[in-house]
Design an enzyme around this catalytic site. Structure first.
Site, PDB file in Angstrom:
ATOM      1  N   GLY A 154      -2.176  40.184 -41.040  1.00 27.84           N
ATOM      2  CA  GLY A 154      -2.631  40.501 -42.378  1.00 27.84           C
ATOM      3  C   GLY A 154      -2.323  41.927 -42.786  1.00 27.84           C
ATOM      4  N   ASP A 155      -1.799  42.722 -41.839  1.00 27.71           N
ATOM      5  CA  ASP A 155      -1.471  44.116 -42.154  1.00 27.71           C
ATOM      6  C   ASP A 155      -0.222  44.196 -43.028  1.00 27.71           C
ATOM      7  OD1 ASP A 155      -3.549  45.449 -41.114  1.00 27.71           O
ATOM      8  OD2 ASP A 155      -2.588  46.053 -39.252  1.00 27.71           O
ATOM      9  N   VAL A 211       0.831  -1.204   0.000  1.00 26.70           N
ATOM     10  CA  VAL A 211       0.000   0.000   0.000  1.00 26.70           C
ATOM     11  C   VAL A 211       0.865   1.253   0.000  1.00 26.70           C
ATOM     12  CG1 VAL A 211      -1.652   1.352   1.330  1.00 26.70           C
ATOM     13  CG2 VAL A 211      -1.968  -1.106   1.098  1.00 26.70           C
ATOM     14  N   ASP A 225      -1.087  36.876 -33.409  1.00 28.76           N
ATOM     15  CA  ASP A 225      -1.691  37.908 -34.241  1.00 28.76           C
ATOM     16  C   ASP A 225      -1.306  39.273 -33.701  1.00 28.76           C
ATOM     17  OD1 ASP A 225      -2.956  36.114 -35.886  1.00 28.76           O
ATOM     18  OD2 ASP A 225      -4.758  36.021 -34.652  1.00 28.76           O
ATOM     19  N   GLU A 248      -0.273   5.829  -5.511  1.00 30.29           N
ATOM     20  CA  GLU A 248      -1.543   6.283  -6.069  1.00 30.29           C
ATOM     21  C   GLU A 248      -1.667   7.802  -6.042  1.00 30.29           C
ATOM     22  OE1 GLU A 248      -2.425   5.021  -1.754  1.00 30.29           O
ATOM     23  OE2 GLU A 248      -1.224   4.335  -3.440  1.00 30.29           O
TER      24      GLU A 248
END
Length: 1414
Positions: free
Chosen positions: A910-911, A595, A642, A600
């Site tokens: 995207g600029d 044990v 971004d 665990e």
């Protein structure tokens, strides 16, 4: 027209449009009847298909609602098939979604598309799995991301509380099954048995029905006409006939009591209206029937809520039972019960022993306490189970709250004639909802009206086409005009879970929640969450430790049993009870050792760490959708972010602009004179330019020009005004559009709503990343006008005229325009550059008038619309606006922290280049050695060039989502751990491909959020740094616990084993109850204490770990071994020589006291070592942040207090006795020595330990050079066909020369031209000459850019200082502080800075001329 039956509104100018003709209710006699899907159990399923008299129609469904595959024997008619294509949410060149209506023919049985769901012939177009329900045993259904196709995706680690044998229908009395059986949910019953007395497991394993049967639906729809199941069946399968039977769209709207244009009649408390005052039901047009007056609650009672029923949570008792079902604990419990029984028999069934000592010289009875140990073990087991179960229960509650937060989103509806934003859960059947690009449709519906709406239904149905939606009337007209052999193409049905790819429109809701198409699939897919990568690693480690611990326990049991059997011979006087008790003690101590050895707590530690981390991350605006992403971010090496909204505030405002070409307006001109490029001095001034304050714009623009400007803004926009949570009006929509609408409102021009309502829209051109523009065509009297707005450098190229304003302010009522000339084009180019260098986004607005529509010389395409390319030319420029988006506070500091943590930041935007470079310089992203490139150029690079550029690429400007995906793919192939931010629908592939995808919570579309792992709820880049910190915190917490637990495991196993084997009575120095207390400390308490440390910025002071880095580092290994050795030595020395060291006599009392001292020292060593394990690095301050972690403080006090109580009052239960002051002093000194020993270990050089571990093959050699994967190595030489051929020839040459040349990787055989193993003739070597020359020329010419003439794309010739973004197509830039000896200068033919004789400026405040260009 009846007031109770309002017709649908169709916007069209085509006199032959299907919308202008009524459709007959029955098809012509010579028309082939529309094939229908046969529903299992319905009367139609028993009859033959109209065209299949023998009843063998290939289009019939099987009785279990699944499609018969071709060639299965059920389908004698040959079926067409094509390769199934994985669904894709984007429309890139590599997408599986294409706009094609090609039909299969006998000559071409494999069409490019599959229109399965649309024409109701699924298996005829390879849609075999369109309606196939997901099997609940399918491993894919448990995937946290791959099957996440709707609003209700869940990763909660709880068992499925629903079996969904029948879909649920919400009634006035609650949830009931559609077949009218009992109103309770049989799926929740456990242990239900069939007629044979066996549990109905077969029924439980069957997937839920894919269809509803309205004949079995006993729901009373009053006051509405249709039952919930009947409406839900309209889309599953799509049935135009069923819709026609209820009266078409007009009958549907009448039956639901809703106006097709103005939506449901509601009060002001039903949402935030566009103007703050929705109309009441009395003001609403429509009927007077009861369905028109039905309340929202009544609709929810009948048709249900748009929310899936909550999964049944495990109760605390159930969790306790599941925890107790552990085999080791059961074995220990059995042993404890036997021990208790023997103890009770010993105490109650046998006469007490008489003992003689100093206190009892005449003899006294021994205390009857043999039963105490059994009771103590039972109590200890209960405590272990209870504490672990409470932890699981608390964790489950936290994940439940997280899921509720994650499922929450808003949608736009029309109620009371006004647009409003409501929670998705508040949508009801009958609502008129709005469609926008990027949205995931949350409900089933019927399309009413719209412009170019195309949906990707692949995620919901497997349909791989982008399906355009048409109105019901158009669908009916097409069906009635079908020729024999033709199939229905047009579709008016909207399926929940589908993605809107483009277009805008409106639809009426017909099914919500568990009755919707996607709702039923999501109910079937429910299951437990997958384990995270770290949990899998720890489970493997825990399994290994458990095996070692189990082997130790077994070995101990065997050794003690051998001694036990030997003592049976050597000590035959023992009673049977003594023998049995001795055997039980051996069994108990061996099982207890197992044990203790079974860790665990390892899985518990990572679960707790994730639970606490995700809960705290949510408070810091980080919503974790995939738990594994927390761990992954810990080792992220690259973040591709971004610009807009992430690095900047995304609160755009028009601050400058150019009215026409010469009128430069600036907001607050007196304070911002530098924002005007008019009259800037010699060399910069442009003839005719003048500046004025933006507030004076109406003085310079005529009333007609003002109207034109306002219409160009208001009509060509999808944004609208709404009330926020505080009740204030603000604009909702694209930030660029809201900035322009706010600008028009500040100019006090007519309200945008009035302008829109007065416009007659002929055609809409939705925004797309390919066009970089959006537009609308309106009818004005007998003419038509096109309004366009978009990227200024793109639209300026398409303009030939511009409006004229005068500096003196004189103006008439007409709009004055003039032709472009060379000066005008140069002026526009310099204006764009000027604004871009100030980090302003430039948006151009232009228009064009037409005499007729479609214009002369143009034709409408298949979508009944005029192509964009045919009309977007010869336009008139109205204005160029400069929109400011300031940096978010703290972004620069966040970028610096990322760089400090070893995480490279790359901007993908995207600029244009100028704006992107300016923002990147301000943020600190653009640094020495960095490269700037445009997306189109990056896309065209060869694989080898891309591999060389990607690590140094810092700005990817004018990039599309495909460019971002390509960059992520390249970085991942190099072994980088990549995080990506995205907000658009087309960002989905990049977000999926990345190791961790971040979606924008505010600006992000639902598609982006669905593809992401973590949602940035405030869209801020700073939260990415927090994600890195929390990821490292989770990993560190688990490693801290691992370091602590392994040291306890080693110590406990060694001490127990050695002392038990050495004992003559087979007893360990640590009893079973004591070991259970230690197990509770090292598993549960330590997990809670060490897994709850908050994230700190100190975790950013180190570089990320490698992917293959071991879970236990050298520093951890060193600490574990030293602490374990110290504790073992101390405890064993005290056990075997303690009496002599302390000067005590050897008797039972002193032995008991010594055992208590050893136990106390052992526990306090763990308590102090727990403090020691709070640090994993080589810093000495183990108490840093101690007072900020209340969990640790409380648990530390509980452990200390519990140990004191055990020693002082535990007595017989723990087999201890009270300790004196001297013993407590010894305990504290021995325990506290763990801290200086830990400090000494940290100061000890790690090198010798690392070399030892490498020699023992425990760790890999860190000095070994990394190797590329075979795929990457092949790609490395595929960038130039000529060099690929050179590689082939070098491979041949190596056969003759051998040796040194053969050792080069360049001589690997090419995959493009494999050579035979036979000897190569010498003439073959001559092929090297031309290919080497060709390779040299090809490599040198690869980066040559053709000469650009002076024009709009390059107004300054070869001077990059005055170039627009168009100049940089095909170019590369290096940061001005880049080392002049950098090899990129030579490779790409760049000119080093000093060779130009110009000074080099810093990264901050970079001007357009400071960078090197090619």
């Amino acid at each position: 027209m009846s007031r109770n039956n309002p017709p649908p509104v169709i916007i069209t100018t085509d006199p032959d449009s299907p919308a202008l003709h009524s459709a007959p209710s029955t098809p012509p006699p010579n028309q082939r009847p529309t094939p229908t899907l046969v529903i299992p159990g319905s009367p139609a399923s028993e009859s033959s298909h109209p065209e299949s008299p023998q009843g063998n129609d290939p289009f019939r469904l099987s009785p279990n609602a699944r499609l018969y595959p071709p060639g299965s024997g059920h389908s004698p008619t040959p079926s067409y098939s094509s390769a199934l294509t994985p669904p894709s949410p984007t429309l890139t060149s590599s997408s599986s979604v294409h706009f094609s209506d090609e039909l299969p023919t006998p000559s071409s049985p494999n069409p490019k598309t599959s229109l399965a769901l649309r024409d109701n012939h699924p298996d005829a177009r390879s849609g075999m799995e369109t309606l196939q329900t997901v099997d609940e045993n399918d491993p894919q259904r448990r995937h946290a991301r791959g099957w996440s196709i709707g609003t209700w995706s869940s990763a909660a680690p709880t068992a499925d509380g629903y079996s969904m044998k029948k879909p649920l229908i919400r009634t006035a009395t609650g949830a009931s099954e559609v077949d009218g059986d009992r109103g309770e949910d049989d799926a929740n019953k456990k242990g239900k048995k069939d007629k044979k007395g066996k549990k109905g497991k077969k029924d439980k394993e069957e997937p839920p029905s894919a269809h509803l049967d309205p004949d079995k639906d006993k729901t009373d729809p009053t006051p509405f006409r249709e039952k919930p199941s009947r409406l839900a069946m309209l889309v599953d399968p799509k049935s135009l006939e069923d819709l026609e039977k209820i009266g078409g769209v007009s009958g549907l709207l009448e039956g639901l009591g809703v106006d097709g244009e103005k939506g449901l009649a509601v009060g002001t408390d039903e949402g935030n209206a566009e103007n703050g005052a929705p109309r009441s039901s009395a003001d609403m047009p429509g009927g007077n029937g009861p369905q028109w007056r039905a309340s929202m609650d009544r609709r929810r009672d009948i048709y249900g809520r748009n929310d899936l029923p909550r999964r049944k949570s495990k109760s605390l008792l159930l969790l306790m039972w599941l925890a107790f079902k552990d085999k080791v604990l059961i074995l220990l419990s059995v042993a404890a019960v036997v021990s208790l029984a023997l103890g009770l028999y010993q105490d109650l069934g046998t006469p007490p022993k008489i003992i003689y000592n100093d206190e009892c010289p005449d003899g006294c009875e021994e205390a009857q306490v043999d039963w105490v140990e059994g009771v103590a073990i039972v109590v200890a087991i209960i405590i272990v189970v209870l504490v672990g179960s409470i932890n699981d229960w608390q964790k489950e509650r936290q994940f439940k709250k997280l899921n509720e937060k994650r499922e929450d989103r808003n949608v736009k509806v029309i109620r009371g004639g006004s647009e409003m934003v409501i929670n998705v859960k508040d949508v009801v059947v009958g609502d008129v909802c709005l469609l926008e690009p990027g949205e995931i449709i949350p409900v089933d519906g019927i399309f009413l009206r719209g412009h170019n709406v195309r949906c990707d239904e692949s995620g919901a149905t497997g349909e791989s086409d982008a399906i355009k939606k048409f109105s019901y009337d158009e669908c009916i007209k097409e069906r009635d005009n079908l020729q024999p052999g033709q199939r229905q193409k047009k579709d008016c049905f909207l399926i929940s879970g589908a993605k809107v790819l483009e277009g805008v429109g409106e639809y009426v809701v017909i099914a919500v929640g568990p009755t919707s198409f996607n709702g039923r699939i999501m109910m079937a897919m429910r299951g437990d969450a997958d384990e995270t990568p770290l949990q899998i690693k720890l489970n493997h480690l825990a399994e290994l430790i458990a095996k070692l611990g189990g082997a130790s326990g077994l070995l101990l049991f065997i050794a003690l049993m051998i001694r036990f059997f030997v003592q049976l011979k050597t000590n035959p006087d023992r009673s049977a009870n003594d023998k049995a008790q001795s055997f039980i003690q051996i069994l108990i101590i061996a099982v207890t050792l197992v044990v203790v050895a079974v860790p665990e707590g390892l899985p518990l530690a990572v679960t707790l760490a994730l639970a606490f981390a995700t809960k705290r991350m949510t408070k810091q605006n980080l919503l974790v959708r995939v738990l594994g992403s927390c761990e992954t971010m810990a080792n992220a090496t690259v973040v591709c972010t971004d610009k807009t909204g992430t690095l900047t505030q995304n609160e755009m405002t028009v601050v400058a602009g150019s009215l026409g070409v010469h009128g430069k307006f600036v907001k607050d001109l007196s304070d911002n004179a530098s924002r005007s490029n008019a009259n800037e001095g010699e060399g910069h001034s442009v003839h005719g330019d003048f500046s004025f304050d933006m507030s004076q714009l109406n003085d310079y623009a005529s009333s007609s020009l003002q109207t034109l400007f306002n219409e160009a803004i208001c009509i060509n926009s999808t944004a609208f005004e709404d009330k926020n949570e505080e009740g204030k009006l603000n604009f909702v929509g694209s930030k660029t559009e809201t900035a322009l609408l706010r600008f028009a409102k500040d100019m006090e021009w007519p309200n945008y709503r009035q302008v829109r309502e007065s416009a007659e829209i002929v055609q809409m051109i939705p925004f797309s990343s390919e066009l970089k523009a959006m537009g609308v065509v309106v009818r004005k009297d007998d003419t038509y006008r096109l309004y366009l707005k978009g990227a200024s450098e793109v639209l300026s190229n398409n303009c030939t005229r511009h409006v004229v304003v005068h500096q003196d302010g004189n103006k008439g009522d007409d709009i004055e325009t003039t032709e472009f000339d060379d000066d005008t084009m140069s002026n526009i180019s310099k204006t764009i550059i000027f604004y871009a260098n100030q980090s302003l986004r430039t948006i151009a607005l232009c228009y064009r008038d037409f005499e007729s529509w479609p214009p002369a010389g143009t034709e409408k395409d298949g979508a009944d619309e005029v192509p964009y390319e045919a009309i977007a030319k010869d336009m008139t420029l109205i204005a160029i606006t400069g929109i400011e988006d300031p940096l978010r506070p703290g972004v620069r500091e966040a970028v610096e922290k990322c760089q400090l943590a070893g995480v490279a930041v790359k901007m993908c935007t995207g600029d244009n280049v100028l704006t992107a470079r300016s923002i990147a310089s301000q943020c600190g992203i653009f640094t020495a050695g960095g490269v700037v490139m445009e997306g189109p150029l990056f896309r065209k690079l060869s694989d080898s060039d891309r591999l060389e550029i990607a690590p140094r690429l810092q700005i990817l400007a004018r990039s599309s989502p495909e460019d971002k995906r390509l960059l992520v793919k390249t970085l991942k192939s190099m072994g980088e751990v990549v995080g990506v931010t995205g907000d658009g629908t087309n960002d989905g592939p990049a977000l999926k491909l990345a190791n961790v995808g971040f979606a924008m919570g505010i600006a992000g579309t639902e598609v982006a959020k669905e593809a992401s792992d973590i949602i940035l709820m405030d869209d801020s880049f700073k939260n990415i740094v927090l994600a890195i910190m929390w990821g490292r915190c989770v990993n560190d917490s688990v490693k801290k616990f691992l370091q602590f637990q392994i040291s306890v495991n080693i110590t406990a196993v060694f001490i127990t084993f050695i002392s038990a084997v050495a004992s003559s009575s087979e007893e360990s120095v640590l009893t079973a109850v004591q070991l259970l207390w230690v197990n509770l400390i090292m598993d549960t308490f330590a997990a809670l204490a060490l897994a709850t440390d908050p994230a700190t910025e100190s975790s950013l002071d180190r570089k990320p770990d490698r992917k293959n880095a071991p879970l236990i580092t050298v520093e951890m290994f060193k600490m574990i071994m030293v602490q374990a050795i110290y504790q073992i030595i101390v405890c064993l020395v005290l056990h075997f020589a303690g009496l002599k060291i302390l000067g005590l006599e050897d008797n039972d009392q002193n032995n008991t006291e010594l055992g208590a001292l050893v136990f106390n020292c052992f526990v306090f060593c763990q308590i102090f070592n727990q403090l020691n394990c709070r640090r994993l690095d080589r810093k000495l301050n183990v108490l840093e942040g101690f007072w900020r972690n209340w969990y640790f403080i409380i648990i530390f006090l509980i452990m200390v207090g519990g140990q004191i109580l055990i020693v002082e009052v535990g007595g017989a239960a723990f087999q201890v006795t009270r300790l004196g002051g001297r013993d407590w002093g010894i305990t504290l000194v021995i325990g506290a020595l763990s801290l200086p020993i830990g400090a000494l270990v940290r100061l000890t050089p790690t090198g010798p330990f690392a070399r030892l571990l490498v020699k023992l093959h425990i760790y890999a050699d860190p000095n070994k050079l990394p190797e590329l994967s075979p795929e990457a190595e092949e790609e490395q030489y595929s960038y130039n066909p000529a060099l690929s051929r050179v590689k082939d020839n070098l491979s041949t040459y190596a056969r003759i020369r051998g040796g040194r040349l053969r050792a080069s990787s360049m001589v690997a055989k090419s995959r493009n031209a494999q050579l035979r193993d036979a000897d190569i003739q010498f003439p073959s070597l001559l092929t090297m000459v031309p290919t080497v020359i060709a390779g040299t020329v090809g490599a040198g010419a690869h980066w040559v850019t053709p000469h650009n003439s002076i024009g709009l794309s390059n107004p300054a010739g070869q001077d990059p200082s005055y170039s627009t973004a168009e100049l940089f197509k095909g170019k590369v830039q290096l940061h001005p502080r880049t080392n002049p000896d950098d090899p990129l200068y030579a490779k790409f033919g760049l000119q080093p800075p000093e060779s130009r004789g110009s000074s080099v400026s810093g990264a901050e405040g970079l001007s357009s001329g400071d960078a090197n260009n090619v």
